[in-house]
Design a protein around this motif. Structure first.
Motif, mmCIF file in Angstrom:
data_model
loop_
_atom_site.group_PDB
_atom_site.id
_atom_site.type_symbol
_atom_site.label_atom_id
_atom_site.label_comp_id
_atom_site.label_asym_id
_atom_site.label_seq_id
_atom_site.Cartn_x
_atom_site.Cartn_y
_atom_site.Cartn_z
ATOM 1 N N UNK A 47 -18.258 -1.350 5.516
ATOM 2 C CA UNK A 47 -17.728 -2.218 4.480
ATOM 3 C C UNK A 47 -16.738 -1.441 3.633
ATOM 4 N N UNK A 48 -15.974 -2.115 2.785
ATOM 5 C CA UNK A 48 -14.979 -1.434 1.943
ATOM 6 C C UNK A 48 -15.638 -0.410 1.017
ATOM 7 N N UNK A 49 -15.017 0.747 0.893
ATOM 8 C CA UNK A 49 -15.535 1.795 0.013
ATOM 9 C C UNK A 49 -14.426 2.227 -0.940
ATOM 10 N N UNK A 50 -14.749 2.404 -2.241
ATOM 11 C CA UNK A 50 -13.709 2.758 -3.205
ATOM 12 C C UNK A 50 -13.082 4.118 -2.906
ATOM 13 N N UNK A 67 -10.637 2.031 0.514
ATOM 14 C CA UNK A 67 -10.192 2.651 1.769
ATOM 15 C C UNK A 67 -8.697 2.990 1.766
ATOM 16 N N UNK A 68 -8.240 3.537 0.668
ATOM 17 C CA UNK A 68 -6.832 3.935 0.522
ATOM 18 C C UNK A 68 -5.867 2.788 0.820
ATOM 19 N N UNK A 69 -6.289 1.572 0.539
ATOM 20 C CA UNK A 69 -5.428 0.404 0.732
ATOM 21 C C UNK A 69 -5.309 -0.052 2.171
ATOM 22 N N UNK A 70 -6.097 0.525 3.066
ATOM 23 C CA UNK A 70 -5.953 0.219 4.490
ATOM 24 C C UNK A 70 -6.863 -0.905 4.976
ATOM 25 N N UNK A 71 -7.870 -1.272 4.193
ATOM 26 C CA UNK A 71 -8.818 -2.298 4.610
ATOM 27 C C UNK A 71 -8.674 -3.531 3.731
ATOM 28 N N UNK A 72 -8.299 -4.672 4.302
ATOM 29 C CA UNK A 72 -8.230 -5.897 3.501
ATOM 30 C C UNK A 72 -9.631 -6.317 3.064
ATOM 31 N N UNK A 103 -11.079 -9.576 -12.735
ATOM 32 C CA UNK A 103 -10.107 -10.499 -13.317
ATOM 33 C C UNK A 103 -8.971 -10.812 -12.359
ATOM 34 N N UNK A 104 -8.774 -9.956 -11.351
ATOM 35 C CA UNK A 104 -7.784 -10.231 -10.306
ATOM 36 C C UNK A 104 -8.082 -9.336 -9.112
ATOM 37 N N UNK A 105 -7.493 -9.692 -7.977
ATOM 38 C CA UNK A 105 -7.655 -8.858 -6.791
ATOM 39 C C UNK A 105 -6.445 -9.023 -5.900
ATOM 40 N N UNK A 106 -6.239 -8.015 -5.077
ATOM 41 C CA UNK A 106 -5.129 -8.003 -4.136
ATOM 42 C C UNK A 106 -5.696 -7.684 -2.754
ATOM 43 N N UNK A 107 -4.856 -7.397 -1.815
ATOM 44 C CA UNK A 107 -5.282 -7.189 -0.434
ATOM 45 C C UNK A 107 -6.400 -6.169 -0.303
ATOM 46 N N UNK A 108 -6.319 -5.052 -1.022
ATOM 47 C CA UNK A 108 -7.306 -3.991 -0.871
ATOM 48 C C UNK A 108 -7.771 -3.424 -2.207
ATOM 49 N N UNK A 109 -7.699 -4.214 -3.280
ATOM 50 C CA UNK A 109 -8.127 -3.713 -4.588
ATOM 51 C C UNK A 109 -8.648 -4.840 -5.463
ATOM 52 N N UNK A 110 -9.466 -4.451 -6.441
ATOM 53 C CA UNK A 110 -9.931 -5.374 -7.471
ATOM 54 C C UNK A 110 -9.572 -4.784 -8.825
#
Length: 159
Positions: A47-50, A67-72, A103-110
């Protein structure tokens, strides 16, 4: 290892320690076994890891990249994150943690609200730091492509 934080079963006739959703747990355990023990390649078994944290004190936010922005990722709700604010003696005590909703999220971040810190700023963050962190298959963050939940984590002593 595999996480099952999103598979509670309080109605289990075998007690909550023995959930009925064993197929879900087994399928989550098979993926890393195939990759690690049997050297199968191309398996997305975590799963995604910070991987990084960015604090914006002026906007009262904390952005966590996975995951360094690599995992959606897929965000299913805005609950489960808490921040510890500077000014407290320790982030290791339960008493000093404030809710930090997404409050918001993008492809690989919250991005979390740290407004609970008031005039201070966050010194730590934790996710799903509860005995029963979320309802069935409803934690906040999952891998978009593999449907695996982000595991609980805690980071403190600054960013």
């Amino acid at each position: 290892m595999a996480t099952a934080v999103d598979l509670p079963d309080f109605e289990s006739p075998y007690t909550p320690v023995h959930p009925r959703f064993k197929q879900d747990i087994a399928s989550r355990l098979i993926l890393p076994a195939l990759a690690v023990a049997y050297h199968k390649t191309g398996l997305d078994y975590e799963g995604p890891f910070p991987s990084s944290y960015t604090v914006d004190n002026a906007a009262e936010t904390l952005t966590i990249e996975f995951n360094n922005g690599k995992t959606p990722i897929e965000v299913r709700n805005n609950h489960g994150y808490e921040v510890c604010c500077y000014g407290h003696k320790s982030c290791q005590s339960y008493d000093h943690w404030e809710e930090a909703p997404i409050v918001s999220h993008h492809t690989a971040s919250v991005t979390l609200s740290t407004s609970g810190c008031g005039n201070s700023h966050p010194a730590g963050v934790r996710y799903l730091w509860y005995e029963t962190p979320c309802p069935l298959r409803s934690c906040a963050v999952y891998g978009r492509d593999n449907d695996l939940p982000a595991p609980p984590f805690k980071k403190y002593d600054g960013f």
